[in-house]
Scaffold this motif. Structure first.
Motif, mmCIF file in Angstrom:
data_model
loop_
_atom_site.group_PDB
_atom_site.id
_atom_site.type_symbol
_atom_site.label_atom_id
_atom_site.label_comp_id
_atom_site.label_asym_id
_atom_site.label_seq_id
_atom_site.Cartn_x
_atom_site.Cartn_y
_atom_site.Cartn_z
ATOM 1 N N MET A 1 96.255 -42.197 62.307
ATOM 2 C CA MET A 1 94.971 -41.484 62.286
ATOM 3 C C MET A 1 94.681 -40.834 63.635
ATOM 4 O O MET A 1 94.975 -41.393 64.689
ATOM 5 C CB MET A 1 93.857 -42.491 61.952
ATOM 6 N N SER A 2 94.092 -39.642 63.593
ATOM 7 C CA SER A 2 93.527 -39.042 64.797
ATOM 8 C C SER A 2 92.012 -39.172 64.723
ATOM 9 O O SER A 2 91.431 -39.190 63.638
ATOM 10 C CB SER A 2 93.926 -37.568 64.910
ATOM 11 N N PHE A 3 91.370 -39.269 65.885
ATOM 12 C CA PHE A 3 89.906 -39.383 65.888
ATOM 13 C C PHE A 3 89.341 -38.918 67.228
ATOM 14 O O PHE A 3 90.068 -38.784 68.219
ATOM 15 C CB PHE A 3 89.467 -40.828 65.604
ATOM 16 N N SER A 4 88.040 -38.680 67.238
ATOM 17 C CA SER A 4 87.318 -38.304 68.444
ATOM 18 C C SER A 4 86.560 -39.512 68.982
ATOM 19 O O SER A 4 85.814 -40.157 68.238
ATOM 20 C CB SER A 4 86.326 -37.174 68.143
ATOM 21 N N PHE A 5 86.737 -39.819 70.264
ATOM 22 C CA PHE A 5 85.988 -40.920 70.864
ATOM 23 C C PHE A 5 84.488 -40.659 70.828
ATOM 24 O O PHE A 5 83.691 -41.599 70.801
ATOM 25 C CB PHE A 5 86.450 -41.152 72.306
ATOM 26 N N LYS A 6 84.093 -39.384 70.818
ATOM 27 C CA LYS A 6 82.668 -39.049 70.774
ATOM 28 C C LYS A 6 82.015 -39.548 69.486
ATOM 29 O O LYS A 6 80.819 -39.808 69.445
ATOM 30 C CB LYS A 6 82.484 -37.535 70.884
ATOM 31 N N LYS A 7 82.817 -39.682 68.430
ATOM 32 C CA LYS A 7 82.282 -40.106 67.133
ATOM 33 C C LYS A 7 82.562 -41.572 66.832
ATOM 34 O O LYS A 7 82.318 -42.043 65.726
ATOM 35 C CB LYS A 7 82.851 -39.212 66.030
ATOM 36 N N GLY A 8 83.078 -42.277 67.819
ATOM 37 C CA GLY A 8 83.243 -43.712 67.670
ATOM 38 C C GLY A 8 84.642 -44.136 67.263
ATOM 39 O O GLY A 8 85.386 -43.384 66.635
ATOM 40 N N PHE B 1 95.090 -42.626 67.143
ATOM 41 C CA PHE B 1 95.184 -41.914 68.416
ATOM 42 C C PHE B 1 93.864 -41.177 68.634
ATOM 43 O O PHE B 1 93.433 -40.401 67.772
ATOM 44 C CB PHE B 1 96.341 -40.921 68.412
ATOM 45 N N GLY B 2 93.239 -41.419 69.780
ATOM 46 C CA GLY B 2 91.949 -40.800 70.044
ATOM 47 C C GLY B 2 91.966 -39.908 71.265
ATOM 48 O O GLY B 2 92.639 -40.194 72.263
ATOM 49 N N CYS B 3 91.213 -38.798 71.183
ATOM 50 C CA CYS B 3 90.988 -37.940 72.349
ATOM 51 C C CYS B 3 89.518 -37.545 72.349
ATOM 52 O O CYS B 3 88.725 -38.037 71.546
ATOM 53 C CB CYS B 3 91.914 -36.735 72.351
ATOM 54 N N SER B 4 89.134 -36.647 73.220
ATOM 55 C CA SER B 4 87.709 -36.328 73.375
ATOM 56 C C SER B 4 87.106 -35.720 72.114
ATOM 57 O O SER B 4 86.084 -36.170 71.611
ATOM 58 C CB SER B 4 87.513 -35.374 74.555
ATOM 59 N N GLY B 5 87.753 -34.677 71.595
ATOM 60 C CA GLY B 5 87.191 -33.975 70.445
ATOM 61 C C GLY B 5 87.862 -34.277 69.124
ATOM 62 O O GLY B 5 87.398 -33.838 68.075
ATOM 63 N N GLY B 6 88.980 -34.993 69.164
ATOM 64 C CA GLY B 6 89.683 -35.325 67.924
ATOM 65 C C GLY B 6 90.336 -34.126 67.264
ATOM 66 O O GLY B 6 90.585 -34.140 66.059
#
Length: 303
Positions: free
Chosen positions: A186-193, A266-271
């Protein structure tokens, strides 16, 4: 990092031979229980919706006729005679039965998202009566808190799509115990948790960020130019080699232990760029190693 108070790998453990798989589906109204029940039906479970709590023991009595494969039962705040304390007592009794392999699945969701769902559908919350929907949600959260704490698996659907929820259900509760390990990357944004369902989380915000290159900003991690920019980072090659090696080593060990579902995030700022690129890349590495892999991009919508 599964949000499962009763154990880290209950659903992934080997089922006791000769037992009937039973999934009790409960949780907050509007959190996705209908979708979960449909997903379980698609897996081969016989599903029973909104069962009165008083009928639960009789339905699963040792002398009753049971489905050949498994049963999924929805019992929640709408069910006649529902009481949280009574529910927990009945669950404790059923868990002690040697002929049942019982698990409780609790569907959770953030209050603001639940309120938005009820506003969009114009449905009335079952606990709200003539009060605002937020009052009904808060009351239900209080009434269900002990059940949530006791559940075997808790899925927070706040940021999940319907398809993502179905994939999670399929991985957590397979009826075919010989199906092997199903891996989601999965990819995700840290801003969204953080994704609560993730077992392993990698923060890739240290990699070169395509967001700061105007020509690359509109793209995603699936684009060749974006990937080339990330791979040009001097630390990328070593990171990629180490992560790929670690995961190709670990995944077979999880499978050996009987785990049926593994989520790597895997997470980054904006996902949108680095996390998407790494999820696609690692998904490909694991597929080449012979694993069943699904790649999910939680916070990016592709045209």
């Amino acid at each position: 990092m599964n949000d499962a108070p009763k154990g880290l790998d209950i659903a992934g453990s080997q089922r006791r031979p000769g037992t009937l798989p039973v999934i009790l589906v409960t949780g907050l109204s509007g959190a996705g229980k209908l979708t979960a029940m449909k997903a379980l039906e698609d897996l081969g479970y016989e599903t029973i919706d909104n069962l009165p709590l008083a009928f639960l023991a009789a339905l699963l009595s040792p002398g009753a006729e049971h489905p050949a494969r498994g049963v999924a039962i929805n019992v929640d705040i709408r069910s006649r005679g529902f009481d949280a304390e009574q529910f927990l007592r009945r669950v404790e009794s059923l868990r002690a039965r040697p002929d049942l392999d019982l698990q409780v699945l609790f569907l959770d969701c953030a209050e603001g998202v639940l309120a938005q769902r009820y506003t969009e559908t114009r449905r009335r919350h079952p606990m709200a009566e003539e009060r605002p929907v937020t009052d009904g949600i808060a009351l239900e959260q209080r009434l269900m808190s002990d059940i949530r704490d006791d559940a075997d698996e808790v899925i927070d659907t706040t940021l999940l799509s319907i398809n993502d929820l179905k994939r999670l259900i399929a991985g957590l509760f397979p009826l075919d115990v010989h199906a092997g390990l199903s891996v989601s990357v999965m990819s995700f944004s840290f801003k969204k948790g953080l994704p609560r369902e993730a077992d392993l989380v990698f923060d890739v915000r240290f990699l070169a960020n395509p967001h700061w290159v105007p020509a690359l900003r509109p793209g995603t991690g699936k684009d060749v130019e974006v990937g080339a920019h990330i791979m040009a980072d001097p630390v990328f090659a070593e990171f990629d080699e180490r992560v790929s090696g670690m995961l190709t080593f670990l995944v077979p060990l999880y499978r050996r232990e009987g785990k049926s579902y593994l989520t790597i995030a895997f997470g980054c700022s904006g996902g949108r760029h680095r996390s998407v690129f790494m999820a696609e890349r690692i998904g490909g590495v694991l597929r080449e190693s012979g694993h069943r892999v699904t790649v999910i991009h939680r916070d990016t919508v592709f045209a």
